[in-house]
Design a protein around this motif. Structure first.
Motif, short mmCIF file in Angstrom:
data_model
loop_
_atom_site.label_atom_id
_atom_site.label_comp_id
_atom_site.label_asym_id
_atom_site.label_seq_id
_atom_site.Cartn_x
_atom_site.Cartn_y
_atom_site.Cartn_z
N GLY A 38 0.81 -1.21 0.00
CA GLY A 38 0.00 0.00 0.00
C GLY A 38 0.84 1.26 0.00
O GLY A 38 0.52 2.24 -0.68
N TRP A 39 1.94 1.24 0.77
CA TRP A 39 2.82 2.41 0.85
C TRP A 39 3.45 2.69 -0.52
O TRP A 39 3.50 3.84 -0.97
CB TRP A 39 3.89 2.16 1.90
N TYR A 42 0.78 4.02 -2.99
CA TYR A 42 0.40 5.41 -2.71
C TYR A 42 1.49 6.37 -3.17
O TYR A 42 1.22 7.41 -3.77
CB TYR A 42 0.12 5.58 -1.22
N GLN A 57 -6.28 4.74 -5.31
CA GLN A 57 -5.48 3.57 -5.67
C GLN A 57 -5.43 2.58 -4.50
O GLN A 57 -5.42 1.36 -4.71
CB GLN A 57 -4.06 3.98 -6.05
N LEU A 58 -5.40 3.09 -3.27
CA LEU A 58 -5.47 2.21 -2.10
C LEU A 58 -6.80 1.47 -2.08
O LEU A 58 -6.87 0.28 -1.74
CB LEU A 58 -5.29 3.02 -0.82
N ALA A 248 -7.23 1.55 6.58
CA ALA A 248 -6.95 1.59 5.15
C ALA A 248 -6.34 2.92 4.73
O ALA A 248 -5.64 3.00 3.72
CB ALA A 248 -8.23 1.34 4.37
N PRO A 251 -1.73 5.20 5.25
CA PRO A 251 -0.71 5.87 4.41
C PRO A 251 -1.02 7.33 4.15
O PRO A 251 -0.10 8.17 4.09
CB PRO A 251 -0.73 5.05 3.11
N GLU A 375 -11.42 -1.33 2.74
CA GLU A 375 -10.33 -0.48 2.23
C GLU A 375 -10.76 0.22 0.95
O GLU A 375 -10.46 1.40 0.74
CB GLU A 375 -9.09 -1.35 1.97
N GLY A 379 -11.05 4.15 0.64
CA GLY A 379 -10.24 4.84 -0.35
C GLY A 379 -11.08 5.66 -1.31
O GLY A 379 -10.78 6.83 -1.59
#
Length: 434
Positions: A38-39, A42, A57-58, A248, A251, A375, A379
Motif C-alpha cells: 500500500g505504501w 500510494y 489507488q489504495l 486503510a 498511508p 479499504e 479509499g
C-alpha cells in the motif's frame, strides 16, 4: 494420548504448536508485505496524482483482493471440507513465497509499478480465498473441543502479534532497504510452510458423495442463514468494520496529515495490533465465559468511538496528534479483538466439523468484505469527501449499525456463553441428575 486429551492447555498438543508457529509466521509476512504494498502504491501514485487520486489507488488494491474472495467463496469452502486442509495451506503458502519474492526482485531492480502491484494483489486475493478456510477449519481438528475457546485466544495472540510486528517490520525494513521488506516476507512465508509441513495427519470430516458438489456448496449458505446467532456474528463485523475502515487510510494520514513518513506508518499500523494482542493474551489466560453477546456489541461501539477519535487527530496540534492517534488505534484494536474472539468462538463451536470449511469460507468472506472491501470503500470515499470525513463518518456508521443489529438480532445480545443450546441443555440435565 488420553492424558493429553484431558489437558486444559492447547500448547500441550504438538500439532497445535506447529499450527501456531505457521500461523504467526504467515500473518507476520502478510502484514509486512501488504503494508509496504500500500505504501509503494500510494507513493507511486502521488508522483502523478493528487492526494485524492492516490487514495483511490489504495481503494483499488482492496477491491482487487476482495473480488476473488467474493467469487470463489463457495468453491474454497467446499474444497476445505473435501480435501486435506494441510495440503491446501501448504500449496497456498508456496504461492505467497513466490509472490513476495517477485515484489522483492521488482523493487530491487527498479521495475516496480502500479500494474504489477495490482497483479500481485489479485494473486494474494485468490491465494487467501483458499488459504483462509483451510487454516480456520484445521484448528478445531488439532485439539479437544473443550479447549477450543482457549486455543482461539492463543491463536489470536499469534495473529495479533504478527499484526503488531508485521507492519512495523515492513516499515523499518523498507526504510533500510526497500526490497528487503518483501525479502523478509518471503522468508517468513517459507517458515510458515515449514510449520504446516510439521503437522501430522488429523481426522478428516466424512465426505458426502451422495449429492452434487454445487448442492453441498449451497449447504454452507443455508446453514449460516438458519443459525441466526452465527449470521448475526458474521454480519455485524461485516457492516461495522466495512464502514469504519480507518486503517486503510493510514498511508494518507502518515504522509499528508500527520507527516510522519514510513517509520511513522509502521508505528500507526502496529498500534491496533498492540491493543488487540494485549486483549488476546488476557483471553488466553482467562477465557471469556459469560455475557459474550453483550460484550461483543459493546466492543464494536467502542471500536466506532476510537475510529472517530483517530479521525479527529487531523484537527489536533502536531505535537500531540501522533500520540492521540496511536492511543485511539490501540483502543480500536483492543475492542476489535473482543469482537473477533467472540465471533470466532461462536462460529467454530456452533458449526459441525463436516461443514466448518464452508462456514469458515463465508466467515472469511465477511471478514474480507469488512477489511479489503472496507479499504476500497474508505479509499474511494476519501477521494470523494476527503480522508478525515471518511474516517469520522465511518466510526459514526459503525455505532449506528451496532445499535440496529442489537435490535434486529436479539439472539446476539441474549447469548450468555459460547456453548450451543444442545450442549448447555445437556450440562444442565447432568447437573440436575447429580
Amino acid at each position: 494420548m488420553t492424558a493429553l486429551a484431558h489437558s486444559r492447555h492447547p500448547l500441550r498438543f504438538g500439532n497445535f504448536r506447529a499450527y501456531l508457529w505457521s500461523r504467526f509466521a504467515a500473518v507476520l509476512a502478510q502484514y509486512a508485505m501488504m503494508t509496504i504494498l500500500g505504501w509503494q502504491a500510494y507513493n507511486i501514485a502521488r508522483g502523478t496524482m493528487s492526494t485524492s487520486g492516490a487514495a483511490a489507488q489504495l481503494g483499488l488494491i482492496g477491491l482487487i483482493q476482495f473480488l476473488p474472495l467474493f467469487f470463489l467463496t463457495p468453491l474454497t469452502g467446499w474444497v476445505a471440507d473435501h480435501f486435506d486442509r494441510r495440503y491446501i495451506s501448504r500449496i497456498t503458502l508456496f504461492i505467497l513465497i513466490a509472490a513476495s519474492g517477485v515484489l522483492a526482485l521488482a523493487t530491487y531492480e527498479g521495475w516496480i509499478s502500479l500494474p504489477l502491484i495490482f497483479g500481485i494483489a489479485a494473486v494474494v486475493g485468490v491465494t487467501r480465498a483458499f488459504n483462509g478456510p483451510a487454516y480456520s477449519a484445521l484448528a478445531p481438528n488439532l485439539i479437544p473441543r473443550d479447549v477450543l475457546p482457549n486455543a482461539i485466544a492463543i491463536s489470536s495472540v499469534a495473529w495479533q502479534t504478527g499484526m503488531i510486528a508485521g507492519p512495523a517490520l515492513g516499515g523499518y525494513a523498507y526504510a533500510i532497504e526497500p526490497w528487503g521488506a518483501y525479502a523478509v516476507a518471503s522468508g517468513l512465508f517459507a517458515l510458515a510452510w515449514v510449520g504446516m509441513m510439521m503437522i501430522s495427519p488429523v481426522p478428516q470430516p466424512p465426505r458426502d458423495t451422495t449429492r452434487h458438489p454445487i448442492r453441498q456448496m449451497v449447504d454452507g449458505f443455508t446453514y449460516v442463514r438458519s443459525n441466526r446467532l452465527v449470521l448475526a456474528s458474521m454480519t455485524l463485523d461485516l457492516f461495522a468494520v466495512l464502514l469504519a475502515g480507518a486503517t486503510a487510510l493510514l498511508p494518507v494520514y502518515a504522509r499528508d496529515i500527520l507527516h510522519v513518513g514510513s517509520r511513522g506508518l509502521g508505528h500507526l499500523a502496529a498500534s491496533p495490533a498492540i491493543g488487540a494482542g494485549l486483549v488476546a493474551l488476557f483471553f488466553s489466560i482467562r477465557p471469556m465465559q459469560r455475557d459474550v453477546g453483550v460484550k461483543m456489541l459493546a466492543a464494536v461501539i467502542i471500536f466506532g468511538l476510537a475510529t472517530i477519535l483517530f479521525g479527529c487527530t487531523a484537527f489536533l496540534p502536531t505535537s500531540i496528534a501522533m500520540e492521540v492517534g496511536i492511543g485511539a488505534l490501540v483502543t480500536l484494536g483492543a475492542a476489535d479483538m473482543v469482537s473477533v474472539y467472540v465471533r470466532q468462538s461462536l462460529i467454530q463451536l456452533h458449526t459441525p466439523d463436516a461443514m466448518r470449511g464452508r462456514v469458515s469460507s463465508l466467515s472469511q468472506l465477511t471478514i474480507s468484505a469488512s477489511n479489503e472491501l472496507g479499504e476500497a470503500e474508505s479509499g474511494f470515499l476519501a477521494a470523494l469527501v476527503g480522508p478525515v470525513v471518511a474516517v469520522i463518518g465511518g466510526g459514526i456508521g459503525a455505532i449506528i449499525i451496532t445499535l440496529f443489529w442489537a435490535r434486529l438480532f436479539p439472539e446476539l445480545r441474549l447469548a450468555r456463553t459460547f456453548d450451543p443450546p444442545d450442549i448447555r441443555e445437556a450440562d444442565i440435565s447432568q447437573e440436575k441428575a447429580t
